[in-house]
Design a protein around this motif. Structure first.
Motif, PDB file in Angstrom:
ATOM      1  N   HIS A  88     -34.232  -9.201  80.135  1.00 30.04           N
ATOM      2  CA  HIS A  88     -35.669  -9.391  80.318  1.00 30.04           C
ATOM      3  C   HIS A  88     -36.405  -8.370  79.460  1.00 30.04           C
ATOM      4  CE1 HIS A  88     -39.573  -8.809  82.365  1.00 30.04           C
ATOM      5  NE2 HIS A  88     -39.481 -10.081  82.648  1.00 30.04           N
ATOM      6  N   GLY A  89     -35.915  -7.122  79.494  1.00 28.51           N
ATOM      7  CA  GLY A  89     -36.365  -6.057  78.599  1.00 28.51           C
ATOM      8  C   GLY A  89     -35.147  -5.432  77.959  1.00 28.51           C
ATOM      9  N   PHE A  90     -35.291  -4.879  76.742  1.00 26.26           N
ATOM     10  CA  PHE A  90     -34.118  -4.407  76.004  1.00 26.26           C
ATOM     11  C   PHE A  90     -34.440  -3.138  75.231  1.00 26.26           C
ATOM     12  CE2 PHE A  90     -31.458  -4.205  72.208  1.00 26.26           C
ATOM     13  CZ  PHE A  90     -30.186  -4.384  72.747  1.00 26.26           C
ATOM     14  N   GLU A  91     -33.483  -2.193  75.224  1.00 22.90           N
ATOM     15  CA  GLU A  91     -33.583  -0.982  74.410  1.00 22.90           C
ATOM     16  C   GLU A  91     -32.199  -0.623  73.891  1.00 22.90           C
ATOM     17  OE1 GLU A  91     -34.009   3.842  74.902  1.00 22.90           O
ATOM     18  OE2 GLU A  91     -34.917   2.567  76.434  1.00 22.90           O
ATOM     19  N   GLN A  92     -32.015  -0.629  72.583  1.00 23.03           N
ATOM     20  CA  GLN A  92     -30.763  -0.143  72.014  1.00 23.03           C
ATOM     21  C   GLN A  92     -30.850   1.365  71.948  1.00 23.03           C
ATOM     22  OE1 GLN A  92     -29.462  -1.899  68.321  1.00 23.03           O
ATOM     23  NE2 GLN A  92     -27.833  -0.388  68.026  1.00 23.03           N
ATOM     24  N   TYR A  93     -29.975   2.030  72.674  1.00 31.03           N
ATOM     25  CA  TYR A  93     -30.036   3.489  72.786  1.00 31.03           C
ATOM     26  C   TYR A  93     -29.231   4.177  71.684  1.00 31.03           C
ATOM     27  CZ  TYR A  93     -29.927   8.126  74.897  1.00 31.03           C
ATOM     28  OH  TYR A  93     -30.056   9.475  75.130  1.00 31.03           O
TER      29      TYR A  93
END
Length: 455
Positions: free
Chosen positions: A129-134
């Motif tokens: 739904h939400g995404f962050e590549q760390y």
């Protein structure tokens, strides 16, 4: 700290019920009724796992990946760790013993690892739904689901990545990013969980035992200096930090650590970071396989680095207005020599001719009558979108309209890096100073001539 006390006998598997054959997304209406949970997904032994995709013979064998110039160990498989090898071990010191014990070594294959990472992130985005590549091997996802359903989704993610990409992952799920990282670490350390840990599905007694057993620096974002200061206040474990007084933490430390405490209590305070379309700076820096003492060789280095930096600018649709170039002797030498130059460009550009001329100004500041340069680099700042306002004709570079950088990038994309070059960067043979990677595996996902042959 070991978590061996959390055995299968004392830590029952809370997920021991059949998973549905497939997980389907909820409707938007139902999504709004569910809590937003954070899924932290991390590739196990990332570099070693990528090597195993194209070489199945490496499965269950100890694998180590080496740093630039095959210097030291930067990644290890679980089998290599179990044999006692550690990150940072110099390869020349452990090489003979390691090879005799059956350890397989590989040079860092950054192109392969980057491509596998991109494929993994593409799959994860399908669930998010939400995404962050760390980082290259980990990402945060948010999905509005119940903790019970999160179990099935986490398993689906794990199975999907294994089937479609071929990498093993662990998934931690919780109400905050910090707890999700802790849940992922638990999934790695406790075999009975089989690589998936949904924090709120763990029995309360088990969560308490974990937090009381783990030192405070196991928490994401708590560094050794902070750990020492917390220890002076009697805060030694994750449980101690979770129960710490919020105003006191804010006063003695920072709002960052205060948010960490709240996150440990299940209160989300660290949102996902939006992916930045444009970077603030670009750096291209490498160590040499053999020291450079000759002015002409350093000129070749600057020419090659300028062309590669221009290629990255084209890839990111950016131009640079400021260039810094440097070279340096070894950190371990008697005297560190570090000449550098800064050049303000006439107008933002990605043109390799302009960048090369600017980089070559370093030669005016570097001495070649004794120093043995071990590394060099080029830093581009004041980056702007390539399609931003065009400079007046008076300040434009005459060959900018020829799109030299774009042409070179297109040729190299089709025929491979180094197939074409400008001036000193157009060498036919690999220069001696180029980074040594004698144990490099094939780049089987990005180069036609290096495709894996199935037998």
């Amino acid at each position: 700290m070991s978590l061996e006390f959390l055995t299968a006998d004392s830590f029952h598997d809370p997920f021991a019920f059949p998973a549905p054959p497939a997980w389907k997304r909820r409707s938007t209406e139902n999504d709004a009724k569910q809590p937003l949970l954070y899924f932290h997904t991390d590739i196990n032994s990332c570099y070693a796992s990528c090597e195993r995709i194209l070489d199945p013979s490496l499965k269950n064998r100890p694998v180590v990946v080496l740093s630039n110039n095959d210097g030291c160990l930067v990644a290890l498989s679980a089998e290599a760790k179990a044999m006692g090898y550690r990150l940072g071990d110099p390869w020349f010191k452990v090489r003979d013993q390691a090879l005799a014990r059956g350890v397989v070594a590989r040079s860092s294959n950054y192109e392969l690892y980057g491509d596998i990472s991109s494929r993994v992130m593409a799959v994860l985005r399908e669930y998010a739904h939400g995404f962050e590549q760390y980082s290259i091997d980990e990402a945060f996802l948010t999905i509005p689901v119940s903790p019970a359903e999160a179990v099935h989704i986490a398993r689906a993610i794990k199975d999907d990545l294994a089937r479609r990409i071929g990498v093993p992952v662990c998934v931690g799920v919780a109400r905050s990013k910090t707890l999700a990282k802790l849940a992922n670490k638990t999934a790695k350390k406790v075999p009975v969980l089989r690589g998936v840990c949904v924090w709120d599905r763990l029995p309360q007694a088990r969560r308490s035992a974990l937090c009381q057993a783990l030192p405070v620096d196991e928490v994401w974002g708590v560094a050794s200096r902070t750990r020492k200061k917390l220890a002076g206040m009697g805060i030694l474990t994750i449980a101690d930090l979770t129960e710490a007084d919020i105003p006191m933490i804010r006063k003695r430390f920072s709002v960052v650590l205060m948010r960490t405490v709240l996150e440990l209590r299940g209160i989300s305070c660290i949102p996902l970071e939006e992916e930045r379309k444009f970077k603030d700076q670009l750096i291209y820096s490498r160590s040499f396989s053999t020291p450079i003492v000759d002015r002409e060789e350093m000129a070749q280095v600057m020419s090659v680095y300028a062309q590669r930096a221009a290629k990255r600018l084209v890839r990111d649709s950016q131009h640079a207005k400021h260039l810094s170039a440097f070279c340096a002797t070894s950190y371990y030498g008697a005297d560190l020599v570090f000449p550098a130059v800064q050049v303000r460009l006439q107008a933002p550009t990605a043109d390799p001719v302009v960048l090369t001329k600017a980089g070559l100004k370093l030669l005016e500041h570097a001495a070649f009558d004794g120093p043995r340069y071990a590394r060099a680099g080029m830093l581009l700042t004041d980056l702007t979108p390539a399609d931003s306002a065009t400079a007046f004709d008076l300040f434009q570079y005459p060959h900018e309209k020829r799109q030299i950088a774009t042409t070179i990038a297109a040729i190299e994309q089709k025929l491979g890096e180094g197939t074409v070059g400008l001036g000193r960067a157009g060498f036919a043979r690999r220069p001696l100073w180029e980074m040594k990677r004698e144990l490099l595996s094939p780049r089987g996902t990005t180069h036609w001539e290096e495709l894996v042959a199935a037998r």
